[in-house]
Design a protein around this motif. Structure first.
Motif, PDB file in Angstrom:
ATOM      1  N   VAL A  26       0.848  -1.181   0.000  1.00 41.17           N
ATOM      2  CA  VAL A  26       0.000   0.000   0.000  1.00 41.17           C
ATOM      3  C   VAL A  26       0.883   1.230   0.000  1.00 41.17           C
ATOM      4  O   VAL A  26       1.879   1.285   0.717  1.00 41.17           O
ATOM      5  N   GLU A  27       0.514   2.217  -0.824  1.00 44.08           N
ATOM      6  CA  GLU A  27       1.230   3.482  -0.850  1.00 44.08           C
ATOM      7  C   GLU A  27       0.244   4.607  -0.573  1.00 44.08           C
ATOM      8  O   GLU A  27      -0.926   4.523  -0.951  1.00 44.08           O
ATOM      9  N   VAL A  28       0.732   5.645   0.088  1.00 49.79           N
ATOM     10  CA  VAL A  28      -0.079   6.837   0.343  1.00 49.79           C
ATOM     11  C   VAL A  28       0.705   8.057  -0.134  1.00 49.79           C
ATOM     12  O   VAL A  28       1.925   8.018  -0.261  1.00 49.79           O
ATOM     13  N   ALA A  29      -0.031   9.112  -0.420  1.00 51.77           N
ATOM     14  CA  ALA A  29       0.590  10.381  -0.816  1.00 51.77           C
ATOM     15  C   ALA A  29       0.170  11.453   0.176  1.00 51.77           C
ATOM     16  O   ALA A  29      -0.934  11.406   0.729  1.00 51.77           O
ATOM     17  N   ASP A  30       1.047  12.396   0.405  1.00 50.32           N
ATOM     18  CA  ASP A  30       0.786  13.497   1.326  1.00 50.32           C
ATOM     19  C   ASP A  30       0.553  14.788   0.543  1.00 50.32           C
ATOM     20  O   ASP A  30       0.762  14.845  -0.669  1.00 50.32           O
ATOM     21  N   ILE A  32      -2.144  16.646  -0.094  1.00 49.79           N
ATOM     22  CA  ILE A  32      -3.366  16.910  -0.849  1.00 49.79           C
ATOM     23  C   ILE A  32      -4.364  17.421   0.194  1.00 49.79           C
ATOM     24  O   ILE A  32      -4.793  16.650   1.059  1.00 49.79           O
ATOM     25  N   PRO A  33      -4.690  18.700   0.185  1.00 40.34           N
ATOM     26  CA  PRO A  33      -5.543  19.256   1.236  1.00 40.34           C
ATOM     27  C   PRO A  33      -6.865  18.499   1.398  1.00 40.34           C
ATOM     28  O   PRO A  33      -7.619  18.322   0.445  1.00 40.34           O
ATOM     29  N   GLY A  34      -7.085  18.012   2.615  1.00 44.67           N
ATOM     30  CA  GLY A  34      -8.339  17.352   2.961  1.00 44.67           C
ATOM     31  C   GLY A  34      -8.456  15.904   2.546  1.00 44.67           C
ATOM     32  O   GLY A  34      -9.438  15.251   2.867  1.00 44.67           O
ATOM     33  N   LEU A  35      -7.455  15.376   1.845  1.00 44.78           N
ATOM     34  CA  LEU A  35      -7.532  14.002   1.342  1.00 44.78           C
ATOM     35  C   LEU A  35      -6.229  13.247   1.569  1.00 44.78           C
ATOM     36  O   LEU A  35      -5.154  13.840   1.613  1.00 44.78           O
ATOM     37  N   VAL A  36      -6.354  11.917   1.657  1.00 47.45           N
ATOM     38  CA  VAL A  36      -5.191  11.042   1.683  1.00 47.45           C
ATOM     39  C   VAL A  36      -5.375  10.039   0.541  1.00 47.45           C
ATOM     40  O   VAL A  36      -6.212   9.149   0.624  1.00 47.45           O
ATOM     41  N   PRO A  37      -4.631  10.197  -0.558  1.00 46.76           N
ATOM     42  CA  PRO A  37      -4.697   9.225  -1.638  1.00 46.76           C
ATOM     43  C   PRO A  37      -4.004   7.926  -1.228  1.00 46.76           C
ATOM     44  O   PRO A  37      -2.921   7.939  -0.638  1.00 46.76           O
ATOM     45  N   VAL A  38      -4.628   6.793  -1.554  1.00 49.13           N
ATOM     46  CA  VAL A  38      -4.100   5.472  -1.228  1.00 49.13           C
ATOM     47  C   VAL A  38      -4.166   4.627  -2.496  1.00 49.13           C
ATOM     48  O   VAL A  38      -5.181   4.653  -3.199  1.00 49.13           O
ATOM     49  N   ARG A  39      -3.103   3.881  -2.799  1.00 50.88           N
ATOM     50  CA  ARG A  39      -3.116   3.028  -3.982  1.00 50.88           C
ATOM     51  C   ARG A  39      -2.375   1.720  -3.719  1.00 50.88           C
ATOM     52  O   ARG A  39      -1.620   1.588  -2.754  1.00 50.88           O
ATOM     53  N   ASP A  40      -2.566   0.786  -4.625  1.00 50.85           N
ATOM     54  CA  ASP A  40      -1.871  -0.498  -4.601  1.00 50.85           C
ATOM     55  C   ASP A  40      -0.515  -0.306  -5.266  1.00 50.85           C
ATOM     56  O   ASP A  40      -0.433   0.026  -6.449  1.00 50.85           O
ATOM     57  N   ALA A  41       0.564  -0.503  -4.525  1.00 49.84           N
ATOM     58  CA  ALA A  41       1.907  -0.285  -5.052  1.00 49.84           C
ATOM     59  C   ALA A  41       2.237  -1.224  -6.203  1.00 49.84           C
ATOM     60  O   ALA A  41       3.074  -0.910  -7.037  1.00 49.84           O
ATOM     61  N   LYS A  42       1.572  -2.374  -6.257  1.00 51.99           N
ATOM     62  CA  LYS A  42       1.830  -3.319  -7.341  1.00 51.99           C
ATOM     63  C   LYS A  42       1.151  -2.872  -8.638  1.00 51.99           C
ATOM     64  O   LYS A  42       1.425  -3.423  -9.693  1.00 51.99           O
ATOM     65  N   ASN A  43       0.257  -1.884  -8.552  1.00 48.17           N
ATOM     66  CA  ASN A  43      -0.462  -1.380  -9.718  1.00 48.17           C
ATOM     67  C   ASN A  43      -0.418   0.150  -9.702  1.00 48.17           C
ATOM     68  O   ASN A  43      -1.445   0.808  -9.527  1.00 48.17           O
ATOM     69  N   PRO A  44       0.764   0.748  -9.882  1.00 41.72           N
ATOM     70  CA  PRO A  44       0.902   2.196  -9.718  1.00 41.72           C
ATOM     71  C   PRO A  44       0.121   3.036 -10.731  1.00 41.72           C
ATOM     72  O   PRO A  44      -0.123   4.208 -10.485  1.00 41.72           O
ATOM     73  N   HIS A  45      -0.275   2.447 -11.836  1.00 34.92           N
ATOM     74  CA  HIS A  45      -1.052   3.198 -12.821  1.00 34.92           C
ATOM     75  C   HIS A  45      -2.550   2.939 -12.680  1.00 34.92           C
ATOM     76  O   HIS A  45      -3.350   3.450 -13.469  1.00 34.92           O
ATOM     77  N   GLY A  46      -2.908   2.145 -11.683  1.00 43.19           N
ATOM     78  CA  GLY A  46      -4.314   1.854 -11.428  1.00 43.19           C
ATOM     79  C   GLY A  46      -4.959   2.968 -10.611  1.00 43.19           C
ATOM     80  O   GLY A  46      -4.356   4.021 -10.382  1.00 43.19           O
ATOM     81  N   PRO A  47      -6.173   2.737 -10.170  1.00 40.16           N
ATOM     82  CA  PRO A  47      -6.899   3.771  -9.427  1.00 40.16           C
ATOM     83  C   PRO A  47      -6.330   3.993  -8.029  1.00 40.16           C
ATOM     84  O   PRO A  47      -5.650   3.139  -7.479  1.00 40.16           O
ATOM     85  N   ALA A  48      -6.623   5.159  -7.501  1.00 38.70           N
ATOM     86  CA  ALA A  48      -6.270   5.491  -6.118  1.00 38.70           C
ATOM     87  C   ALA A  48      -7.562   5.797  -5.374  1.00 38.70           C
ATOM     88  O   ALA A  48      -8.489   6.376  -5.942  1.00 38.70           O
ATOM     89  N   LEU A  49      -7.621   5.382  -4.142  1.00 44.48           N
ATOM     90  CA  LEU A  49      -8.735   5.759  -3.275  1.00 44.48           C
ATOM     91  C   LEU A  49      -8.421   7.118  -2.681  1.00 44.48           C
ATOM     92  O   LEU A  49      -7.287   7.376  -2.273  1.00 44.48           O
TER      93      LEU A  49
END
Length: 71
Positions: A26-30, A32-49
């Motif tokens: 799991v990867e997260v990004a910092d 982004i005001p008001g949000l925490v993007p989360v994605r599957d590290a094995k699928n970096p071009h896939g969707p992010a929550l």
């Protein structure tokens, strides 16, 4: 309705619980005001929550065994 932020330039960081042996990735990004993007590290071009930061804080707090703040 809120438009999705551009995540093409964010810096993703892998969870400390992820490993290189096919484990949870799991990867997260910092910053982004008001949000925490989360994605599957094995699928970096896939969707992010896009998780509201209050919900992310409550989620992480629950993993740490913290009680939610009284409202």
């Amino acid at each position: 309705m809120r438009t999705a932020p551009d995540l093409s330039t964010v810096t993703w960081r892998k969870s400390s619980y992820s490993n290189n042996e096919g484990g949870v990735c799991v990867e997260v990004a910092d910053h982004i005001p008001g949000l925490v993007p989360v994605r599957d590290a094995k699928n970096p071009h896939g969707p992010a929550l896009l998780i509201p930061d209050e919900a992310w804080g409550a989620f992480i707090g629950s993993l740490k065994g913290e009680r939610p703040a009284a409202r």
